[in-house]
Structure formats: C-alpha cells, structure tokens
Motif scaffolding. Structure first.
Motif, short mmCIF file in Angstrom:
data_model
loop_
_atom_site.label_atom_id
_atom_site.label_comp_id
_atom_site.label_asym_id
_atom_site.label_seq_id
_atom_site.Cartn_x
_atom_site.Cartn_y
_atom_site.Cartn_z
N PRO A 272 41.54 48.96 49.80
CA PRO A 272 42.27 48.52 51.00
C PRO A 272 43.19 49.61 51.55
N ALA A 273 43.03 49.93 52.85
CA ALA A 273 43.94 50.85 53.51
C ALA A 273 45.22 50.13 53.93
N HIS A 274 45.13 48.82 54.06
CA HIS A 274 46.29 47.99 54.41
C HIS A 274 46.14 46.65 53.70
N ARG A 275 47.22 46.16 53.16
CA ARG A 275 47.16 44.86 52.48
C ARG A 275 48.48 44.13 52.71
N ASP A 276 48.36 42.85 53.06
CA ASP A 276 49.55 42.00 53.11
C ASP A 276 49.19 40.65 52.52
N ASP A 277 50.01 39.65 52.79
CA ASP A 277 49.80 38.35 52.14
C ASP A 277 48.52 37.66 52.57
N ASP A 278 48.04 37.96 53.79
CA ASP A 278 46.90 37.19 54.29
C ASP A 278 45.68 38.02 54.67
N SER A 279 45.70 39.34 54.46
CA SER A 279 44.53 40.13 54.84
C SER A 279 44.49 41.46 54.10
N GLU A 280 43.29 42.02 54.04
CA GLU A 280 43.07 43.36 53.49
C GLU A 280 42.17 44.10 54.47
N LEU A 281 42.51 45.35 54.77
CA LEU A 281 41.74 46.15 55.71
C LEU A 281 41.15 47.35 54.99
N PHE A 282 39.81 47.46 55.04
CA PHE A 282 39.09 48.58 54.43
C PHE A 282 38.59 49.49 55.55
N VAL A 283 38.79 50.80 55.40
CA VAL A 283 38.42 51.76 56.44
C VAL A 283 37.82 52.99 55.78
N THR A 284 36.70 53.50 56.32
CA THR A 284 36.16 54.77 55.83
C THR A 284 37.04 55.91 56.34
N SER A 285 37.00 57.05 55.65
CA SER A 285 37.88 58.17 56.00
C SER A 285 37.61 58.70 57.40
N ASP A 286 36.35 58.56 57.88
CA ASP A 286 36.03 59.05 59.22
C ASP A 286 36.15 57.96 60.28
N ASP A 287 36.62 56.76 59.87
CA ASP A 287 36.86 55.64 60.79
C ASP A 287 35.58 55.12 61.44
N ARG A 288 34.42 55.39 60.82
CA ARG A 288 33.17 54.87 61.38
C ARG A 288 32.96 53.40 61.04
N PHE A 289 33.64 52.93 59.99
CA PHE A 289 33.41 51.55 59.54
C PHE A 289 34.74 50.96 59.09
N THR A 290 35.01 49.75 59.55
CA THR A 290 36.18 49.02 59.08
C THR A 290 35.76 47.62 58.66
N LEU A 291 36.43 47.09 57.66
CA LEU A 291 36.17 45.74 57.17
C LEU A 291 37.49 45.05 56.94
N LEU A 292 37.69 43.93 57.59
CA LEU A 292 38.90 43.14 57.40
C LEU A 292 38.54 41.86 56.65
#
Length: 222
Positions: A153-173
């Motif tokens: 996870p590039a970002h995590r809080d109480d209700d979500s996690e955000l996954f991002v590739t280093s080149d920003d081609r793909f994100t997953l929330l």
C-alpha cells in the motif's frame, strides 16, 4: 490476496534455471540444460517452456526433485513446487518463479506474462487484454520480457488501501465499507477507474449528484 496465495509467475533467469537443472541426473534435464547453454537468455528459457508444453509427466525428473529436496539442495523452491504439482505441468516449476502474496498484498502483471496459480485465493482483474493462441504467446515471450511487480500500500487509512506501481501505470484501491460510514469512502487514484464490488451493496455518487447502486460482482466505470 485475501489469504496466503501461491502462483508461478514469469520465467526464471538463465543462470537460475541452469542451477536448478544441472544437479538433476535425468536425460530430459541434461538435454534442457545443454539447449539453454547453447541459447541463453530469456528467449532460450521461453523455448524450453514451449518444448515442455508437448512433454507430459516425467517420473524420473520428479524422483530427482525428491532426492535433491531431501538432500537440502532446493533452489528457490523449484523442486518442492514440482513435487507439489505432481503430474501434468509439474516441470514448468523448474522454469517459472514461485511467488507468494501474503494477505493484503497485491501484484501487477504486465501484458504477456505467463502465470499459473497454485493455491490460495486471489481477486484477479484483467484489463482489455486480448487472448491469443499459444503459438502467438510464445512469439511474444521471445520478443519482450514481461514482468511482475509486488505492490504494497502506498497509502493506508482506516477505510482504504491504495496500491500504485512506481511508474503510475496501474493503481488499485481497496475500500472497506460498513453501514456506520455515513460519509462514505472517497475513491483515490487516477481516472478513468474501474470499481468492482466484492461483497454487499454500495452506492456510488459523484459531485454532480449522480448515484448508482451496485451489488456483489458488479462493475462500475468512472
């Protein structure tokens, strides 16, 4: 991955495949090692995969896997995986990387990468990828080395996690909703976005006031 997940993903590098094959005393693995030494590199390993697609179960190779595993000589879990798979397709474990995703981890597969799931549960999303026949796939492997990226996870809080590739081609929330969340959960990341609901019912609304209610297994494209 909601729980521990095992998969064969991508082809091993030449040096690693040779380290796996050379201790094995069988006619097939000796021939494979000789062919790879004569034609090293990604295309050489891809050619071995192509050759193995016409080769079924090999009891001698599995016996060698068992001998080397007992002797403590396993290399990147290759022999263990071949024995775990057993019959048809087990020899691909000698040529492919075994990857484990722990609960909460995600991975990104570039187009064209070869993979085979072993055990565990995962949610797989395929984006606009045309299926090709196997001969086209082998040609693709020899032209371009596809990759796998493990995502934390590039970002995590109480209700979500955000996954991002280093080149920003793909994100997953991954968003976790519950009925007390009166304000809902904001969908971070770039647009356009595909949203998949894996359980329950939820309503999406945008700043313009448009609303759409979706249930389990339904998609939304934002």
């Amino acid at each position: 991955a909601p729980d521990a997940f095992e998969s064969l993903i991508g082809l091993r590098p030449t040096a690693e495949v040779l380290r796996i094959l050379e201790p094995m005393d069988t006619e097939l693995t000796r021939r494979m090692a000789a062919e790879l030494r004569a034609s090293p590199g990604f295309a050489g390993v891809a050619q071995l995969v192509r050759d193995l697609s016409d080769h079924g179960h090999d009891a001698d190779v599995l016996a060698e896997c068992r001998r080397l595993l007992v002797a403590g000589g396993d290399i990147k879990r290759a022999y263990e995986t071949a024995l775990h798979l057993g019959g048809e397709g087990s020899l691909f474990a000698l040529l492919m990387n075994r990857v484990t995703l722990q609960p909460g981890e995600a991975g990104y597969l570039e187009p064209g990468i070869v993979y085979a799931h072993i055990e565990g549960t995962c949610l797989e999303l395929t984006l606009n990828r045309e299926r090709a026949d196997i001969s086209d796939a082998f040609a693709f492997w020899q032209e371009q080395k596809a990759g796998f990226t493990r995502l934390l996870p590039a970002h995590r809080d109480d209700d979500s996690e955000l996954f991002v590739t280093s080149d920003d081609r793909f994100t997953l929330l991954v968003a976790h909703l519950s009925s007390p969340d009166e304000g809902g959960v904001g969908l971070r990341g770039r647009t356009p976005t595909r949203v998949l609901f894996t359980a329950g019912t939820a309503t999406i609304h945008d700043p313009d006031g448009r609303r759409e209610t979706l249930v389990q297994a339904e998609f939304a494209f934002l």
